[in-house]
Design a protein around this motif. Structure first.
Motif, mmCIF file in Angstrom:
data_model
loop_
_atom_site.group_PDB
_atom_site.id
_atom_site.type_symbol
_atom_site.label_atom_id
_atom_site.label_comp_id
_atom_site.label_asym_id
_atom_site.label_seq_id
_atom_site.Cartn_x
_atom_site.Cartn_y
_atom_site.Cartn_z
ATOM 1 N N VAL A 9 65.180 73.853 -29.218
ATOM 2 C CA VAL A 9 65.460 75.030 -30.058
ATOM 3 C C VAL A 9 64.893 76.290 -29.410
ATOM 4 C CG1 VAL A 9 64.988 76.117 -32.277
ATOM 5 C CG2 VAL A 9 65.634 73.706 -32.187
ATOM 6 N N ALA A 10 63.705 76.187 -28.832
ATOM 7 C CA ALA A 10 63.112 77.334 -28.144
ATOM 8 C C ALA A 10 64.029 77.824 -27.026
ATOM 9 C CB ALA A 10 61.741 76.961 -27.588
ATOM 10 N N ARG A 11 64.595 76.889 -26.291
ATOM 11 C CA ARG A 11 65.507 77.266 -25.214
ATOM 12 C C ARG A 11 66.797 77.868 -25.772
ATOM 13 N NH1 ARG A 11 65.467 79.023 -20.114
ATOM 14 N NH2 ARG A 11 67.099 78.123 -18.798
ATOM 15 N N MET A 12 67.301 77.342 -26.848
ATOM 16 C CA MET A 12 68.507 77.899 -27.466
ATOM 17 C C MET A 12 68.277 79.357 -27.880
ATOM 18 S SD MET A 12 69.470 74.511 -29.716
ATOM 19 C CE MET A 12 70.836 75.192 -30.641
ATOM 20 N N HIS A 18 68.370 81.490 -24.756
ATOM 21 C CA HIS A 18 69.701 81.688 -24.191
ATOM 22 C C HIS A 18 70.485 82.752 -24.948
ATOM 23 C CE1 HIS A 18 71.117 79.464 -20.707
ATOM 24 N NE2 HIS A 18 70.144 78.618 -20.960
ATOM 25 N N ILE A 19 70.270 82.848 -26.228
ATOM 26 C CA ILE A 19 70.948 83.896 -26.992
ATOM 27 C C ILE A 19 70.519 85.271 -26.486
ATOM 28 C CG2 ILE A 19 71.157 84.949 -29.278
ATOM 29 C CD1 ILE A 19 70.774 82.090 -30.438
ATOM 30 N N THR A 20 69.232 85.423 -26.176
ATOM 31 C CA THR A 20 68.740 86.729 -25.716
ATOM 32 C C THR A 20 69.157 87.033 -24.286
ATOM 33 O OG1 THR A 20 66.588 85.924 -24.861
ATOM 34 C CG2 THR A 20 66.726 86.449 -27.207
ATOM 35 N N TYR A 21 69.483 86.020 -23.502
ATOM 36 C CA TYR A 21 69.846 86.251 -22.098
ATOM 37 C C TYR A 21 71.276 86.765 -21.953
ATOM 38 C CZ TYR A 21 65.805 83.176 -21.343
ATOM 39 O OH TYR A 21 64.562 82.602 -21.370
#
Length: 392
Positions: free
Chosen positions: A230-233, A236-239
């Motif tokens: 979830v942290a990675r998800m 990725h939204i911010t990238y």
């Protein structure tokens, strides 16, 4: 970061490379800015190209938040994924390894071969976990300097990085103003905004709320896969940008003609985020994520080196700068780069600035960009010539 298709060795640019390691602080612990210390310390690193006899062609590449030392090349003929900046580092590329000796090290606190929370604490024989001391970007840079001295590098032609790597670049320029002839800071800032810290905190809480995190002591029982995914998800939204999301996914459905009327991944963007989360869990340590995001959030160049003044932080040395932002990057928006440039100009520094029009959001600095490659190549060449003439 984009996934790569399988390739031949000829496609890899830098070709076969090797991950190396350097260990120091075996007898005297390495002091940290928190007041704690740690030792021994190991840094994983890679090098590309050859160091000139006079040591004048060294370039340090600093990686972003979840990156590593593997910036270019492949480890074997069957390796399906070259380094994270393969588009930029290699023979004839923006950072030309036929001309420059390039070093990239996994940061202190990382989990790709450098000492971090998953490393064995020599005092206990078990992984450090959250007994690992809290780090700063300054600690990471000081450790990099020890590595460069070990490699025989006494001065850098340039230090280059984007995102958190750009923070390391700025720290290098402020902490060691006479060691780097130039600094190239991409898609970065002198300190995180409240919005950026907020996203990091939500990501950290996703890990901390996972029962399998177990107070950071999960190495024998199984890692907090769901929380880390979830942290990675979230990351990725911010990238990506809104335009990138619309272009790549829109409201497209994933492998079905209509809604499932369940909580399966109906939309392509949902499936993409879940995939990225699963892939990240395979390669990254949850505790390292906590420590590195905290270090990035603590970073405040003006407060640390300028007594509250960003201009004062850049007041020493003769480092010249190239600052680049990207039009659709809302994680490190252009106004933050302009603040850097204004402070550098007030400090009387040689600084060039460019905002590149790009639709892909923060990730744009990692993608193939002839304009960015040209900017970096030109800046390095100008710096190299001026160093040869004794002008810097």
């Amino acid at each position: 970061m984009s996934e790569y298709a399988e390739h031949s060795l000829d496609d890899a640019g830098e070709g076969l490379v090797e991950k190396k390691s350097f260990t120091f602080a075996q007898t005297e612990p390495f002091p940290l800015e928190s007041g704690a210390s740690i030792g021994p310390v190991t840094l994983a690193y890679e090098t590309y190209g050859r160091l000139a006899p006079d040591g004048s062609n060294a370039v340090l590449v600093c990686h972003a938040l979840t990156g590593d030392s593997h910036a270019a090349g492949v480890y074997s003929l069957s390796d399906p994924k070259p380094g994270w900046w393969e588009v930029m580092v290699g023979p004839g590329k923006g950072i030309d390894t036929d001309k420059y000796f390039v070093v990239c090290a996994n940061v202190l606190g990382g989990c790709m071969g450098s000492t971090g929370p998953a490393s064995i604490d020599p005092a206990t024989g078990k992984p450090y976990g959250i007994s690992f001391p809290v780090l700063t970007i300054g600690d990471m840079v000081r450790a990099q300097k020890v590595l460069l001295e070990h490699l025989g590098v006494t001065r850098l032609l340039s230090v280059i990085g984007g995102s958190m790597g750009g923070m390391q670049v700025l720290e290098w320029a402020a902490r060691y103003p006479d060691m780097a002839a130039s600094a190239i800071a991409l898609a970065t800032a002198a300190r995180h905004s409240a919005l950026h810290i907020a996203f990091h905190e939500v990501a950290r809480q996703a890990i901390l709320a996972d029962p399998d995190w177990n107070g950071g002591d999960y190495y024998a029982s199984g890692k907090p896969e769901h929380g880390l995914a979830v942290a990675r998800m979230i990351g990725h939204i911010t990238y990506l940008s809104d335009e990138a999301m619309r272009h790549k996914f829109g409201r497209g459905l994933q492998d079905r003609a209509d809604f499932s009327f369940s909580f399966d991944a109906d939309f392509q963007v949902e499936s993409y985020l879940r995939y990225q989360g699963r892939k990240f869990v395979e390669r990254f340590d949850a505790n390292s994520f906590l420590y590195i995001t905290r270090a990035a959030d603590y970073f405040d160049l003006g407060a640390t080196h300028g007594k509250g003044s960003l201009t004062r932080a850049f007041s020493r040395g003769s480092t010249r700068f190239l600052v680049v932002s990207f039009s659709s990057d809302w994680l490190y928006p252009t106004y933050q780069s302009r603040e850097l440039v204004q402070a550098l100009k007030r400090a009387g520094k040689d600084v060039s600035f460019c905002e590149i029009e790009a639709q892909w959001g923060h990730d744009a600095f990692l993608l193939d960009s002839p304009r960015l490659a040209g900017l970096i190549s030109g800046h390095l060449e100008r710096t190299r010539r001026d160093m040869e003439k004794g002008l810097i």
